[in-house]
Design an enzyme around this catalytic site. Structure first.
Site, PDB file in Angstrom:
ATOM      1  N   GLN A 104     -22.058  26.656   3.136  1.00 44.61           N
ATOM      2  CA  GLN A 104     -23.195  27.036   2.293  1.00 44.61           C
ATOM      3  C   GLN A 104     -23.075  26.377   0.919  1.00 44.61           C
ATOM      4  O   GLN A 104     -24.040  25.817   0.387  1.00 44.61           O
ATOM      5  CB  GLN A 104     -23.220  28.568   2.147  1.00 44.61           C
ATOM      6  CG  GLN A 104     -24.350  29.075   1.282  1.00 44.61           C
ATOM      7  CD  GLN A 104     -25.713  28.855   1.910  1.00 44.61           C
ATOM      8  OE1 GLN A 104     -25.919  29.243   3.053  1.00 44.61           O
ATOM      9  NE2 GLN A 104     -26.620  28.225   1.195  1.00 44.61           N
ATOM     10  N   CYS A 162     -28.804  31.974  -0.483  1.00 37.31           N
ATOM     11  CA  CYS A 162     -28.316  31.393   0.773  1.00 37.31           C
ATOM     12  C   CYS A 162     -29.243  31.728   1.942  1.00 37.31           C
ATOM     13  O   CYS A 162     -29.254  31.027   2.942  1.00 37.31           O
ATOM     14  CB  CYS A 162     -26.897  31.860   1.044  1.00 37.31           C
ATOM     15  SG  CYS A 162     -26.732  33.653   1.095  1.00 37.31           S
ATOM     16  N   HIS A 202     -17.744  31.218   2.663  1.00 39.59           N
ATOM     17  CA  HIS A 202     -18.855  30.515   3.329  1.00 39.59           C
ATOM     18  C   HIS A 202     -18.956  29.105   2.725  1.00 39.59           C
ATOM     19  O   HIS A 202     -19.920  28.772   2.041  1.00 39.59           O
ATOM     20  CB  HIS A 202     -20.146  31.300   3.113  1.00 39.59           C
ATOM     21  CG  HIS A 202     -21.259  30.933   4.053  1.00 39.59           C
ATOM     22  ND1 HIS A 202     -21.119  30.015   5.080  1.00 39.59           N
ATOM     23  CD2 HIS A 202     -22.561  31.359   4.126  1.00 39.59           C
ATOM     24  CE1 HIS A 202     -22.271  29.903   5.734  1.00 39.59           C
ATOM     25  NE2 HIS A 202     -23.157  30.703   5.175  1.00 39.59           N
ATOM     26  N   ARG A 240     -28.405  22.367   4.380  1.00 38.98           N
ATOM     27  CA  ARG A 240     -27.300  22.783   5.252  1.00 38.98           C
ATOM     28  C   ARG A 240     -27.052  21.692   6.303  1.00 38.98           C
ATOM     29  O   ARG A 240     -25.913  21.352   6.608  1.00 38.98           O
ATOM     30  CB  ARG A 240     -27.631  24.120   5.955  1.00 38.98           C
ATOM     31  CG  ARG A 240     -27.713  25.323   5.034  1.00 38.98           C
ATOM     32  CD  ARG A 240     -26.356  25.702   4.457  1.00 38.98           C
ATOM     33  NE  ARG A 240     -25.372  25.974   5.481  1.00 38.98           N
ATOM     34  CZ  ARG A 240     -25.233  27.134   6.141  1.00 38.98           C
ATOM     35  NH1 ARG A 240     -26.012  28.156   5.845  1.00 38.98           N
ATOM     36  NH2 ARG A 240     -24.299  27.289   7.060  1.00 38.98           N
ATOM     37  N   ARG A 285     -18.200  31.522  13.289  1.00 33.94           N
ATOM     38  CA  ARG A 285     -18.665  32.562  12.348  1.00 33.94           C
ATOM     39  C   ARG A 285     -18.073  33.873  12.828  1.00 33.94           C
ATOM     40  O   ARG A 285     -18.338  34.311  13.951  1.00 33.94           O
ATOM     41  CB  ARG A 285     -20.195  32.616  12.340  1.00 33.94           C
ATOM     42  CG  ARG A 285     -20.723  33.863  11.658  1.00 33.94           C
ATOM     43  CD  ARG A 285     -22.195  33.799  11.334  1.00 33.94           C
ATOM     44  NE  ARG A 285     -22.454  32.859  10.256  1.00 33.94           N
ATOM     45  CZ  ARG A 285     -23.596  32.813   9.565  1.00 33.94           C
ATOM     46  NH1 ARG A 285     -24.572  33.643   9.849  1.00 33.94           N
ATOM     47  NH2 ARG A 285     -23.758  31.939   8.601  1.00 33.94           N
ATOM     48  N   ASP A 308     -27.697  36.765  -3.282  1.00 37.38           N
ATOM     49  CA  ASP A 308     -27.424  36.983  -1.854  1.00 37.38           C
ATOM     50  C   ASP A 308     -27.708  38.460  -1.578  1.00 37.38           C
ATOM     51  O   ASP A 308     -27.877  39.263  -2.510  1.00 37.38           O
ATOM     52  CB  ASP A 308     -25.958  36.634  -1.532  1.00 37.38           C
ATOM     53  CG  ASP A 308     -25.636  36.704  -0.036  1.00 37.38           C
ATOM     54  OD1 ASP A 308     -26.575  36.797   0.788  1.00 37.38           O
ATOM     55  OD2 ASP A 308     -24.437  36.692   0.307  1.00 37.38           O
TER      56      ASP A 308
HETATM   57  N1   CP Z   1     -27.174  31.128   4.905  1.00 38.35           N
HETATM   58  C1   CP Z   1     -26.780  31.273   6.188  1.00 38.35           C
HETATM   59  O1   CP Z   1     -25.621  31.065   6.527  1.00 38.35           O
HETATM   60  O2   CP Z   1     -27.778  31.622   7.034  1.00 38.35           O
HETATM   61  P1   CP Z   1     -27.611  32.112   8.548  1.00 38.35           P
HETATM   62  O3   CP Z   1     -26.947  33.454   8.499  1.00 38.35           O
HETATM   63  O4   CP Z   1     -29.013  32.187   9.076  1.00 38.35           O
HETATM   64  O5   CP Z   1     -26.764  31.117   9.283  1.00 38.35           O
HETATM   65  N1  NVA Z   2     -23.193  37.519   2.495  1.00 40.05           N
HETATM   66  C1  NVA Z   2     -24.056  37.327   3.635  1.00 40.05           C
HETATM   67  C2  NVA Z   2     -24.367  35.884   3.816  1.00 40.05           C
HETATM   68  C3  NVA Z   2     -25.271  35.575   4.973  1.00 40.05           C
HETATM   69  C4  NVA Z   2     -25.508  34.110   5.130  1.00 40.05           C
HETATM   70  C5  NVA Z   2     -23.381  37.910   4.866  1.00 40.05           C
HETATM   71  O1  NVA Z   2     -22.178  37.734   5.031  1.00 40.05           O
HETATM   72  O2  NVA Z   2     -24.063  38.573   5.664  1.00 40.05           O
END
Ligand code: CP
Ligand code: NVA
Length: 319
Positions: A146, A278, A143, A306, A116, A238
């Site tokens: 997701q 999400c 993502h 997930r 990430r 989101d």
């Molecule tokens: N939706 C998602 O990716 O959640 P986290 O940021 O908690 O991993």
């Molecule tokens: N768009 C959000 C998604 C988190 C799971 C971010 O990137 O913070």
């Protein structure tokens, strides 16, 4: 020892990595979802299924996470393998070691990397230099894990993807990009209602619209939340401020104030619409408590998936 063998269709994904929805064909996405259902069924039946025995997944996090971290770690454990949490700050990468050296070194020890991070270019460089699979656990662009979980949830509840309409209200961000491409590939209509300055990446929209021509779906970008949500089967939300954009929070709160999903707006959707998010959510900003905690919301079912969707990716790429 487990008596269950790896499904015959593994290797589903094209290539060694899972970086965006773009690289996957509609057939591969459908097969991956079937594999996820099979693996979920085994867990629910209490069957042992450990095709990743002896395998290690390195999980590099340069941003916070609850769902991604826990679901990947538990997924690896359930599949008989092991997961290592690697904080970006603690790795030498945080002190300037190159991505390519990190990729080559990690390839000597472990069997897969989930990362990430911020810039999508970083994950591409990591994947190019690693001899092991690299999985996108979220970048600023995409993502995909997701979206696999989201599609699994829709299939479980609605029985299909093709022909449904997903309406996303809010920021044209990483999640929106991956949903848009995923919907186009699976023959789902996708409309995003967002402020002019927060539209999704133009290249991604153009690509999705091109794919949609061949699958018969319709991809719409509009500044009208009402138009976007009209007749929706799925209403998706989101956060307005993604990780890394915290400094813009004040400006964003103002820009998005007419894009809240509330009981008034969802009147435009179908009566049996699903509300998806999400997570993490900010009640009172992108969605009201009455919607996210209401009868149409499936956000915790979605979060649970997930685990199952990612286990399919792990089995496909690492077994
Ligand atoms: N939706 C998602 O990716 O959640 P986290 O940021 O908690 O991993
Ligand atoms: N768009 C959000 C998604 C988190 C799971 C971010 O990137 O913070």
């Amino acid at each position: 020892m487990s008596s269950i063998t790896v499904p015959a269709q593994a290797k589903i994904l094209n290539g060694k990595d899972f970086l965006t929805m773009k690289e996957s064909t509609p057939a591969a996405i459908a097969d991956l979802l079937k594999l996820a259902q099979t693996i979920k069924g085994k867990l629910q039946a209490g069957e042992e299924y450990t095709p990743l025995k002896g395998k290690t997944l390195g999980m590099i996090f340069e941003k916070s996470s609850t769902r991604t971290r826990v679901s990947f770690e538990v997924g690896m454990m359930q599949l008989g393998g092991h997961a290592l949490f690697l904080s970006g700050n603690d790795l030498q990468i945080g002190r300037g070691e190159s991505i390519s050296d990190t990729a080559k070194v990690l390839s000597e020890y472990i069997d897969g990397i989930m990362i990430r991070t911020f810039e999508h270019e970083k994950i591409m460089e990591l994947a190019e230099n690693a001899s092991i699979p690299v999985i996108n656990g979220l970048t600023d662009l995409a993502h995909p894990c997701q979206v696999l979980a989201d599609f699994l949830t829709v299939i479980e509840i609605k029985g299909q993807l093709k022909g449904l309409k997903m309406s996303y209200i809010g920021d044209g961000n990483n999640v929106a990009n991956s949903l848009m491409v995923g919907c186009a590939k699976m023959g789902m209509d996708f409309s995003i209602g967002c402020p002019e300055d927060y539209k999704p990446d133009e290249k991604v929209v153009n690509y999705a619209q091109k794919v949609a021509e061949s699958t018969g779906s319709n991809i719409v970008v509009t500044t009208s939340a009402q138009d976007a949500i009209h007749n929706a089967d799925i209403v998706y939300s989101d956060v307005w401020t993604s990780m890394g954009q915290e400094i813009e929070n004040g400006v964003r709160l103002e820009a998005f104030k007419d894009y809240q999903i509330n009981n008034e707006l969802v009147k435009q959707a179908k009566s049996d619409y699903l509300f998806m998010h999400c997570l993490p959510a900010h009640r009172g900003e992108e969605v009201t408590g009455e919607v996210i905690d209401g009868p149409n919301s499936v956000v915790f079912h979605q979060a649970g998936n997930r685990l199952h969707a990612q286990k399919a990716v792990l089995v496909d790429l690492m077994s």
